[in-house]
Design an enzyme around this catalytic site. Structure first.
Site, short mmCIF file in Angstrom:
data_model
loop_
_atom_site.label_atom_id
_atom_site.label_comp_id
_atom_site.label_asym_id
_atom_site.label_seq_id
_atom_site.Cartn_x
_atom_site.Cartn_y
_atom_site.Cartn_z
N TYR A 95 0.85 -1.19 0.00
CA TYR A 95 0.00 0.00 0.00
C TYR A 95 0.88 1.25 0.00
CZ TYR A 95 -4.12 -2.88 1.14
OH TYR A 95 -5.13 -3.81 1.11
N THR A 96 0.74 2.05 -1.04
CA THR A 96 1.51 3.28 -1.24
C THR A 96 3.00 3.05 -0.98
OG1 THR A 96 1.05 4.11 1.01
CG2 THR A 96 -0.46 4.77 -0.72
#
Length: 320
Positions: free
Chosen positions: A53-54
Site C-alpha cells: 500500500y503506497t
C-alpha cells in the site's frame, strides 16, 4: 463495537476493520490520525494494511500513530505481503525468501516486533504453494506473526492451502481469506465462502461498498473529488459503474429511503452479516467518511430487505 472471532481461531476482532490502502498518498498523516482516533473511540480494533500500500507508506503512517493514538495492544494489526510495484508495474512474488524479507521490512516500518495477522496478498502461479505456506509457518514459529491467512484466493486455492496447513501437526493453520465481497460482487459465494466455512477461515471482505459505488455518490455522475476521478482509482472504480450495477444501487436507495438510513449503511450492514463474514474492511479517504461507516454498528437489516437485495443482485456479472 461488537467483536467476533476470526474464523475458528481464538483471535477476537471488531466486526468492522479499518482499511489503509490510501494512507500516505490520498489520505495524509493528519487525516489518518483522525481516522484511527475515530475508529478506536468507536471500539474498533482490526487495522488492516499491506506492504504494497503506497509503497510501504501506509505502514509507516500506522507506525507513527501507534503509541500516540493508541497502545499497541489496543489494536489487532494485520498486514500483507506478496504484491509490490516496480515503477508503474505491479509485481507479485510469493516465494519464501521474498515474503519473509517483506515481513521484516513491514515490522520495521510499523515499529512493532510482531503483527497479529499476516496474510499472503495474492495467489501466485509461479510459486510452489508449499514454499509460500512455509513462510507463514516461519512467521508464526519465530513470533513475527500470531496468526496467518491469505488474500484473494479463490475456492480451490484457499481449500488446498487450508488443507495443507492442517495436514501435519506444527504447521500454522490459516485463519482468514480477504476477498472482494459486496452487493456488486457476490462471486465469492459460489466457492470461496463455502470453503472458508468448512475449513474454519474467517472472511474479511474488501471493498464492501462496491469500490464506493454503493454509497450512491455516482448516481448522477462522477464527483471531481471521488476515487473514480482519481488517476489511481478510475479504472478500479469504473468496473462497477455499468447499468447492471446501477440497478442494484437504485434498489439499495429504495431500501435506504424506507428505513431512513443511508445507502452506505444498507450496503455495509448487508455484507457485514453475511454467513462466514468476520469483518468487512472499510477504507475511507477522510475521517468524516469513516464516521459515516462506523454508524452502521447500530443498524440491523430486516430479513425482508436482505432477501430483496439478494434477489436484485443475484445475477450481477462482475468483470475483473
Amino acid at each position: 463495537m461488537q467483536q467476533r472471532f476470526l474464523g475458528s481461531t481464538g483471535l477476537s476482532v471488531s466486526r468492522l476493520g479499518l482499511g489503509t490502502m490510501t494512507w500516505g498518498r490520498d489520505t495524509d498523516e493528519h487525516e489518518a490520525r483522525e481516522q484511527l482516533v475515530a475508529f478506536v473511540e468507536a471500539g474498533g480494533t482490526l487495522v488492516d494494511t499491506a506492504a504494497g500500500y503506497t509503497d510501504g507508506d501506509a505502514e509507516r503512517v500506522i507506525g507513527s500513530l501507534i503509541g500516540d493514538v493508541c497502545d499497541r495492544d489496543d489494536i489487532v494489526l494485520a498486514t500483507k505481503a506478496g504484491i509490490s510495484r516496480r515503477g508503474h508495474d505491479r509485481v507479485v512474488n510469493a516465494s519464501r525468501g521474498h515474503l519473509i524479507r517483506t515481513l521484516d521490512a513491514s515490522l520495521a516500518r510499523l515499529g512493532v516486533d510482531h503483527v497479529d495477522l499476516w496474510q499472503v496478498h495474492t495467489w501466485v502461479d509461479d510459486a510452489p504453494l508449499e514454499e509460500t505456506l512455509s513462510a507463514l509457518d516461519y512467521a508464526v514459529s519465530t513470533g513475527r506473526a500470531a496468526y496467518v491467512g491469505v488474500s484473494n484466493y479463490n475456492g480451490w486455492q484457499s481449500a488446498r492451502a487450508a488443507t495443507w496447513q492442517r495436514a501435519v501437526p506444527g504447521r500454522a493453520p490459516l485463519a482468514s481469506n480477504q476477498v472482494e465481497y459486496s452487493l456488486l460482487n457476490r462471486a465469492v459465494e459460489a466457492e470461496v465462502v463455502p470453503a472458508a466455512r468448512a475449513l474454519g477461515l474467517g472472511i474479511l471482505p474488501w471493498s464492501p461498498l462496491g469500490r464506493g459505488v454503493l454509497t450512491g455518490k455516482y448516481r448522477n455522475g462522477t464527483p471531481a473529488d471521488s476515487r473514480a476521478a482519481s488517476p489511481h482509482f478510475a479504472t478500479f472504480v469504473g468496473r462497477h459503474l455499468g447499468e447492471p450495477s446501477q440497478r442494484v444501487v437504485e434498489a439499495v436507495a429504495r431500501a435506504a429511503d424506507g428505513l431512513g438510513w443511508s445507502l452506505l449503511e444498507v450496503s455495509l450492514a448487508w455484507v457485514r452479516d453475511r454467513p462466514g463474514v468476520t469483518a468487512p474492511i472499510i477504507g475511507a479517504r477522510t475521517a468524516a467518511q469513516l464516521r459515516e461507516s462506523l454508524a452502521v454498528e447500530e443498524c440491523d437489516l430486516p430479513p425482508e430487505i436482505v432477501q430483496a437485495l439478494e434477489d436484485v443482485s443475484a445475477h450481477l456479472e462482475v468483470h475483473a
